[in-house]
Design a protein around this motif. Structure first.
Motif, short mmCIF file in Angstrom:
data_model
loop_
_atom_site.label_atom_id
_atom_site.label_comp_id
_atom_site.label_asym_id
_atom_site.label_seq_id
_atom_site.Cartn_x
_atom_site.Cartn_y
_atom_site.Cartn_z
N ILE A 219 54.45 18.41 33.17
CA ILE A 219 55.36 19.24 32.39
C ILE A 219 56.59 19.61 33.22
O ILE A 219 57.73 19.57 32.75
N ILE A 220 56.37 19.95 34.48
CA ILE A 220 57.49 20.26 35.39
C ILE A 220 58.41 19.06 35.53
O ILE A 220 59.64 19.18 35.47
N ASP A 221 57.82 17.88 35.71
CA ASP A 221 58.63 16.66 35.88
C ASP A 221 59.48 16.39 34.65
O ASP A 221 60.61 15.90 34.75
N ALA A 222 58.94 16.69 33.46
CA ALA A 222 59.70 16.49 32.22
C ALA A 222 60.76 17.57 32.03
O ALA A 222 61.79 17.33 31.37
N THR A 223 60.53 18.74 32.59
CA THR A 223 61.45 19.87 32.40
C THR A 223 62.69 19.75 33.27
O THR A 223 63.79 20.13 32.84
N LEU A 224 62.55 19.22 34.48
CA LEU A 224 63.68 19.21 35.42
C LEU A 224 64.93 18.53 34.87
O LEU A 224 66.02 19.12 34.92
N PRO A 225 64.85 17.31 34.31
CA PRO A 225 66.08 16.69 33.78
C PRO A 225 66.72 17.52 32.67
O PRO A 225 67.95 17.60 32.57
N LEU A 226 65.89 18.15 31.84
CA LEU A 226 66.43 18.99 30.77
C LEU A 226 67.10 20.23 31.35
O LEU A 226 68.15 20.67 30.86
N LEU A 227 66.52 20.80 32.38
CA LEU A 227 67.07 21.99 33.00
C LEU A 227 68.42 21.68 33.64
O LEU A 227 69.36 22.48 33.54
N LEU A 228 68.53 20.52 34.27
CA LEU A 228 69.79 20.13 34.89
C LEU A 228 70.86 19.85 33.84
O LEU A 228 72.05 20.15 34.04
N ALA A 229 70.46 19.28 32.72
CA ALA A 229 71.41 18.89 31.68
C ALA A 229 71.79 20.04 30.76
O ALA A 229 72.94 20.18 30.35
N ARG A 230 70.81 20.89 30.42
CA ARG A 230 71.04 21.90 29.37
C ARG A 230 70.93 23.33 29.86
O ARG A 230 71.25 24.26 29.14
N GLY A 231 70.46 23.51 31.09
CA GLY A 231 70.26 24.87 31.57
C GLY A 231 69.06 25.50 30.88
O GLY A 231 68.24 24.83 30.26
N THR A 232 68.97 26.80 30.94
CA THR A 232 67.82 27.51 30.40
C THR A 232 67.84 27.59 28.87
O THR A 232 66.90 28.12 28.28
N GLU A 233 68.89 27.05 28.23
CA GLU A 233 68.95 27.06 26.77
C GLU A 233 68.07 26.00 26.13
O GLU A 233 67.90 25.96 24.91
N MET A 234 67.51 25.11 26.93
CA MET A 234 66.59 24.10 26.38
C MET A 234 65.42 24.82 25.71
O MET A 234 65.03 25.92 26.12
N SER A 235 64.86 24.19 24.70
CA SER A 235 63.74 24.79 23.98
C SER A 235 62.42 24.21 24.46
O SER A 235 62.37 23.11 25.03
N THR A 236 61.35 24.95 24.23
CA THR A 236 60.03 24.42 24.59
C THR A 236 59.67 23.22 23.73
O THR A 236 58.89 22.36 24.16
N ARG A 237 60.24 23.13 22.54
CA ARG A 237 60.01 21.94 21.70
C ARG A 237 60.61 20.70 22.38
O ARG A 237 59.99 19.64 22.41
N GLU A 238 61.82 20.86 22.93
CA GLU A 238 62.45 19.75 23.65
C GLU A 238 61.62 19.34 24.87
O GLU A 238 61.46 18.16 25.16
N ILE A 239 61.10 20.33 25.57
CA ILE A 239 60.28 20.05 26.75
C ILE A 239 59.02 19.29 26.34
O ILE A 239 58.64 18.30 26.98
N ALA A 240 58.39 19.74 25.27
CA ALA A 240 57.17 19.09 24.79
C ALA A 240 57.44 17.64 24.40
O ALA A 240 56.65 16.74 24.73
N GLN A 241 58.56 17.39 23.73
CA GLN A 241 58.91 16.03 23.34
C GLN A 241 59.14 15.16 24.57
O GLN A 241 58.70 14.01 24.62
N ALA A 242 59.81 15.71 25.57
CA ALA A 242 60.08 14.95 26.80
C ALA A 242 58.79 14.64 27.55
O ALA A 242 58.66 13.59 28.18
N ALA A 243 57.84 15.58 27.49
CA ALA A 243 56.58 15.41 28.22
C ALA A 243 55.55 14.63 27.40
O ALA A 243 54.49 14.24 27.94
N GLY A 244 55.83 14.42 26.09
CA GLY A 244 54.89 13.70 25.24
C GLY A 244 53.64 14.49 24.94
O GLY A 244 52.53 13.93 24.88
N ILE A 245 53.80 15.81 24.75
CA ILE A 245 52.66 16.68 24.50
C ILE A 245 52.98 17.60 23.33
O ILE A 245 54.12 17.69 22.87
N ALA A 246 51.96 18.30 22.84
CA ALA A 246 52.17 19.31 21.82
C ALA A 246 52.81 20.54 22.46
O ALA A 246 52.56 20.85 23.62
#
Length: 204
Positions: free
Chosen positions: A16-43
């Motif tokens: 989950i951390i590995d999937a979150t880092l690119p989103l955090l760099l690109a979008r900052g803390t405004e990324m949603s947990t739904r986006e993180i879940a999609q990036a990580a391939g999980i619910a």
């Protein structure tokens, strides 16, 4: 047809951390947990079984990104039997690249999403979240790895491995800055030669 082996909790957290880092760099803390879940391939709910809150996930992601684990591994894997010049140059390469990587991450993390590159920030970095980071811990871990890499060469050194470690660390940091844009880049091999043989020519 066999089922895939479920991930252990720590493996899941890291994925989950590995999937979150690119989103955090690109979008900052405004990324949603739904986006993180999609990036990580999980619910989406899986995130909250691994982390209590989104802020906890952001903390863990920033902390992991700033840790020097990859640099420490590279230092530990330097080939045996290197000449001292080559060992020092290789260590400086790793230290300088780690400084550049960390500085780049700080530049990303400290700039709120949507903030222009120039000018002071208009709102707190990290979305107002204070990330956990202990630079003393990072420096200590890196220095321990460097000292271990220098230990086999202690008989060739005129100073202790601890002193040599601090010197290489300071030199790597200092050489990461340039005074002018057209200042030539000094290679790690050149720095190694200066460290081991000084700035004078020949026997002068």
């Amino acid at each position: 047809m066999s089922r895939a082996t479920p991930m252990a909790p720590e493996e899941r957290r890291q994925a989950i951390i590995d999937a979150t880092l690119p989103l955090l760099l690109a979008r900052g803390t405004e990324m949603s947990t739904r986006e993180i879940a999609q990036a990580a391939g999980i619910a989406e709910g899986t995130i909250f079984r691994a982390f209590e809150t989104k802020q906890d996930l952001i903390h863990a992601t920033i902390h992991t990104a700033l840790m020097p684990d990859a640099a420490i591994t590279r230092i530990a894997q330097l080939p045996e039997g290197q000449a001292l010049n080559d060992r020092v140059a290789a260590i400086l390469d790793v230290l300088r690249e780690e400084i550049h990587r960390t500085r780049s991450l700080f530049a990303h993390f400290a700039r709120p999403s949507g903030q222009p590159a120039a000018g002071p920030p208009t709102r707190p970095p990290f979305g107002g979240i204070r990330p956990p980071f202990n630079p003393h811990e990072t420096k200590t871990r890196l220095n321990t790895a460097v000292a271990a890499a220098l230990q086999p060469y202690s008989g060739e050194l005129a100073v202790s491995t601890a002193f040599a470690t601090n010197l290489l660390s300071a030199l790597a940091f200092a050489s990461s800055f340039t005074l002018t844009e057209d200042e030539p880049t000094i290679s790690s091999e050149e720095l190694s030669d200066v460290v081991l043989h000084g700035i004078a020519k020949g026997d002068s």
